[in-house]
Motif scaffolding. Sequence first.
Motif, PDB file in Angstrom:
ATOM      1  N   ALA A 119       0.754 -73.616  20.106  1.00 29.12           N
ATOM      2  CA  ALA A 119       0.074 -73.528  21.405  1.00 29.12           C
ATOM      3  C   ALA A 119      -1.431 -73.653  21.241  1.00 29.12           C
ATOM      4  CB  ALA A 119       0.427 -72.202  22.073  1.00 29.12           C
ATOM      5  N   ARG A 120      -1.976 -73.097  20.185  1.00 25.38           N
ATOM      6  CA  ARG A 120      -3.416 -73.168  19.920  1.00 25.38           C
ATOM      7  C   ARG A 120      -3.880 -74.613  19.751  1.00 25.38           C
ATOM      8  NH1 ARG A 120      -7.999 -69.875  20.350  1.00 25.38           N
ATOM      9  NH2 ARG A 120      -9.490 -70.398  18.713  1.00 25.38           N
ATOM     10  N   ARG A 121      -2.987 -75.461  19.205  1.00 24.14           N
ATOM     11  CA  ARG A 121      -3.313 -76.877  19.002  1.00 24.14           C
ATOM     12  C   ARG A 121      -2.957 -77.747  20.199  1.00 24.14           C
ATOM     13  NH1 ARG A 121      -6.362 -78.578  14.295  1.00 24.14           N
ATOM     14  NH2 ARG A 121      -6.790 -76.517  13.409  1.00 24.14           N
ATOM     15  N   GLY A 122      -2.556 -77.116  21.308  1.00 26.76           N
ATOM     16  CA  GLY A 122      -2.336 -77.866  22.539  1.00 26.76           C
ATOM     17  C   GLY A 122      -0.915 -78.288  22.817  1.00 26.76           C
ATOM     18  N   TRP A 123       0.046 -77.830  22.029  1.00 30.55           N
ATOM     19  CA  TRP A 123       1.435 -78.195  22.262  1.00 30.55           C
ATOM     20  C   TRP A 123       1.999 -77.437  23.469  1.00 30.55           C
ATOM     21  CZ3 TRP A 123       4.493 -81.683  19.557  1.00 30.55           C
ATOM     22  CH2 TRP A 123       3.956 -82.203  18.380  1.00 30.55           C
ATOM     23  N   HIS A 124       2.877 -78.097  24.195  1.00 32.50           N
ATOM     24  CA  HIS A 124       3.723 -77.451  25.203  1.00 32.50           C
ATOM     25  C   HIS A 124       4.914 -76.896  24.428  1.00 32.50           C
ATOM     26  CE1 HIS A 124       5.516 -77.121  29.343  1.00 32.50           C
ATOM     27  NE2 HIS A 124       6.599 -76.992  28.597  1.00 32.50           N
ATOM     28  N   VAL A 125       5.003 -75.574  24.315  1.00 35.17           N
ATOM     29  CA  VAL A 125       5.980 -74.945  23.426  1.00 35.17           C
ATOM     30  C   VAL A 125       7.112 -74.303  24.217  1.00 35.17           C
ATOM     31  CG1 VAL A 125       6.336 -73.234  21.596  1.00 35.17           C
ATOM     32  CG2 VAL A 125       4.160 -74.473  21.742  1.00 35.17           C
ATOM     33  N   THR A 126       8.333 -74.650  23.832  1.00 36.34           N
ATOM     34  CA  THR A 126       9.515 -73.956  24.331  1.00 36.34           C
ATOM     35  C   THR A 126       9.955 -72.979  23.252  1.00 36.34           C
ATOM     36  OG1 THR A 126      10.250 -75.819  25.684  1.00 36.34           O
ATOM     37  CG2 THR A 126      11.905 -74.179  25.089  1.00 36.34           C
ATOM     38  N   ALA A 127      10.114 -71.723  23.616  1.00 37.60           N
ATOM     39  CA  ALA A 127      10.506 -70.683  22.669  1.00 37.60           C
ATOM     40  C   ALA A 127      11.963 -70.317  22.891  1.00 37.60           C
ATOM     41  CB  ALA A 127       9.620 -69.448  22.849  1.00 37.60           C
ATOM     42  N   SER A 128      12.779 -70.489  21.852  1.00 40.85           N
ATOM     43  CA  SER A 128      14.187 -70.128  21.930  1.00 40.85           C
ATOM     44  C   SER A 128      14.368 -68.719  21.379  1.00 40.85           C
ATOM     45  CB  SER A 128      15.029 -71.119  21.106  1.00 40.85           C
ATOM     46  OG  SER A 128      16.355 -70.666  20.991  1.00 40.85           O
ATOM     47  N   THR A 129      15.002 -67.849  22.162  1.00 39.68           N
ATOM     48  CA  THR A 129      15.161 -66.449  21.758  1.00 39.68           C
ATOM     49  C   THR A 129      16.419 -65.862  22.366  1.00 39.68           C
ATOM     50  OG1 THR A 129      14.121 -64.255  21.772  1.00 39.68           O
ATOM     51  CG2 THR A 129      13.727 -65.656  23.685  1.00 39.68           C
ATOM     52  N   GLY A 130      16.946 -64.858  21.705  1.00 38.70           N
ATOM     53  CA  GLY A 130      18.083 -64.126  22.262  1.00 38.70           C
ATOM     54  C   GLY A 130      17.661 -62.848  22.931  1.00 38.70           C
ATOM     55  N   ARG A 131      16.356 -62.677  23.133  1.00 40.37           N
ATOM     56  CA  ARG A 131      15.833 -61.440  23.730  1.00 40.37           C
ATOM     57  C   ARG A 131      15.066 -61.774  25.013  1.00 40.37           C
ATOM     58  NH1 ARG A 131      13.049 -59.025  18.262  1.00 40.37           N
ATOM     59  NH2 ARG A 131      14.669 -59.722  16.831  1.00 40.37           N
ATOM     60  N   PRO A 132      15.772 -61.890  26.121  1.00 37.26           N
ATOM     61  CA  PRO A 132      15.102 -62.246  27.382  1.00 37.26           C
ATOM     62  C   PRO A 132      14.031 -61.249  27.796  1.00 37.26           C
ATOM     63  CG  PRO A 132      17.365 -61.514  27.772  1.00 37.26           C
ATOM     64  CD  PRO A 132      17.227 -61.722  26.300  1.00 37.26           C
TER      65      PRO A 132
END
Length: 336
Positions: free
Chosen positions: A173-186
Amino acid sequence: MVDEFRAIRLQKGEAGAPRVEEAVLTPDDLMEGDVDVAVEATTINYKDALALTGRAPVVRRWPMVPGIDLAGTVAASRSALWREGDKVILNGHGLGETHWGAYAGLGRVKAEWLVPLPARFSAAEAMGIGTAGYTAALCVLALERHGLSPERGPALVTGASGGVGSIAVALLARRGWHVTASTGRPEGADWLRGLGASDILDRADLAGPGKALGSERWAAGVDSVGSHTLANLLSMTKRDGAVAACGLAGGLDLPASVAPFILRGVALLGVDSVYAAQAERLRAWERLAEDLDPAVLASLVTEIGFADIVPTATALLEGKVRGRVVVTDVGAATRI
């Protein structure tokens, strides 16, 4: 000189389970090495938890002092590379596996394994990053070497609530990416957005058997899970994209098809943090010093005491630990 110091020591137990004991050691007990480091902080990684619980054959020499990460001050040096008083970090190089590790007030290691502690970080902050964050940085650097940048499309980070994943989210994110975070903890969605994630994906969406070739969704990925999760990520990576793979929390297998590789030119980039070259280690820590906001780092870290190491390792494997854990009183019982 240090007269004696405490340590967690693993003895080989029955049926593969280690016997964990707290011991008082002296410098004469240590393994061979040309630099003695007074350990000021350490952490608990996934591999440390496996070693402490015996859930995987991490330890390859007995008895063993576990702990694959340390930060501290050079107490004595028999090498021209380091002087007494230097601030240093050590990640990997068999620490806690074949060479006595960080869960002790004093470590004796090879000079070439150490890297300088960046001036921006304290020992505790460096261990808030640890092998997990250093591995995340190696993954980001691998994607960049492959020619990927935010303009190519979004990135997916699996295991985003864990140590590698959370720091990967922050660095991308710091480098400007659009990040999708996959997690099992909503319940951690807001926390992940605070690290820089734009979207949250339930890990269940990637956990089962998938198609050989799915719809193109991500230009890049950082995966610490493996198995079906990595296979699904590869199947949905865009043409000429890449995935940096560094973990196996979901399994060693890769039930994937060759379709993404031969029909879309997708690349699978393996990242080994244990024996990475010194130049790569230095670049990874430089990137962490450049891009990891202190406020973000602070939000990742939970501090525990030396006595909490073993129960925290169990909690980590049960998915009850978010972000990074730091132990700052390793040398508290050391007598000088």
